[in-house]
Design a protein around this motif. Structure first.
Motif, mmCIF file in Angstrom:
data_model
loop_
_atom_site.group_PDB
_atom_site.id
_atom_site.type_symbol
_atom_site.label_atom_id
_atom_site.label_comp_id
_atom_site.label_asym_id
_atom_site.label_seq_id
_atom_site.Cartn_x
_atom_site.Cartn_y
_atom_site.Cartn_z
ATOM 1 N N GLN A 1 36.802 63.449 100.748
ATOM 2 C CA GLN A 1 38.132 63.606 100.169
ATOM 3 C C GLN A 1 38.478 65.087 99.974
ATOM 4 O O GLN A 1 39.577 65.528 100.300
ATOM 5 C CB GLN A 1 38.215 62.853 98.839
ATOM 6 N N ASP B 1 43.799 59.012 105.909
ATOM 7 C CA ASP B 1 44.877 58.700 104.964
ATOM 8 C C ASP B 1 44.356 57.854 103.804
ATOM 9 O O ASP B 1 44.701 58.086 102.648
ATOM 10 C CB ASP B 1 46.005 57.929 105.664
ATOM 11 N N GLY C 1 44.036 59.049 99.829
ATOM 12 C CA GLY C 1 44.853 58.321 98.868
ATOM 13 C C GLY C 1 44.083 57.541 97.819
ATOM 14 O O GLY C 1 44.683 56.979 96.894
#
Length: 109
Positions: A22, A44, A48
């Motif tokens: 991340q 993605d 997130g």
């Protein structure tokens, strides 16, 4: 080492990996996707995820990261002593870039 200890170490590994992934994705998305060997969709998803989602996913009993050099000759060539470390790193980059461009590998990712 018993089963509980193994599960705890797998969870710790997963948590470390997911947090690193991340952070890398937030710093430089393209480079991180290449280094991690992940698709845009997975990038993605990882970016997130909340901390609680990461902790929950990390707690699985399966290792979430894996060896990217899946064959013995590739791995063997990378662990041999070399006088030219830069050349060895370039060779690894070429191998991994070719693997990232392989549609069979992308479909499995």
């Amino acid at each position: 080492m018993n089963g509980v200890e193994v599960s705890k170490e797998i969870s710790d590994l997963n948590l470390t990996y997911l947090l690193l992934a991340q952070r890398l994705l937030r710093q430089d998305r393209a480079a991180a996707m290449f280094r991690l060997g992940i698709t845009r969709e997975l990038a993605d998803m990882v970016v997130g995820m909340s901390l609680s989602q990461i902790v929950r996913l990390a707690a699985t009993n399966f290792v979430l990261c894996g060896f990217r050099l899946g064959d013995v000759p590739s791995m063997g060539s990378m662990v041999q002593e070399s006088k030219d470390h830069a050349l060895q790193q370039a060779h690894l980059s070429i191998l991994l870039a070719a693997r990232c461009n392989d549609p069979h590998v992308q479909a499995a990712a």
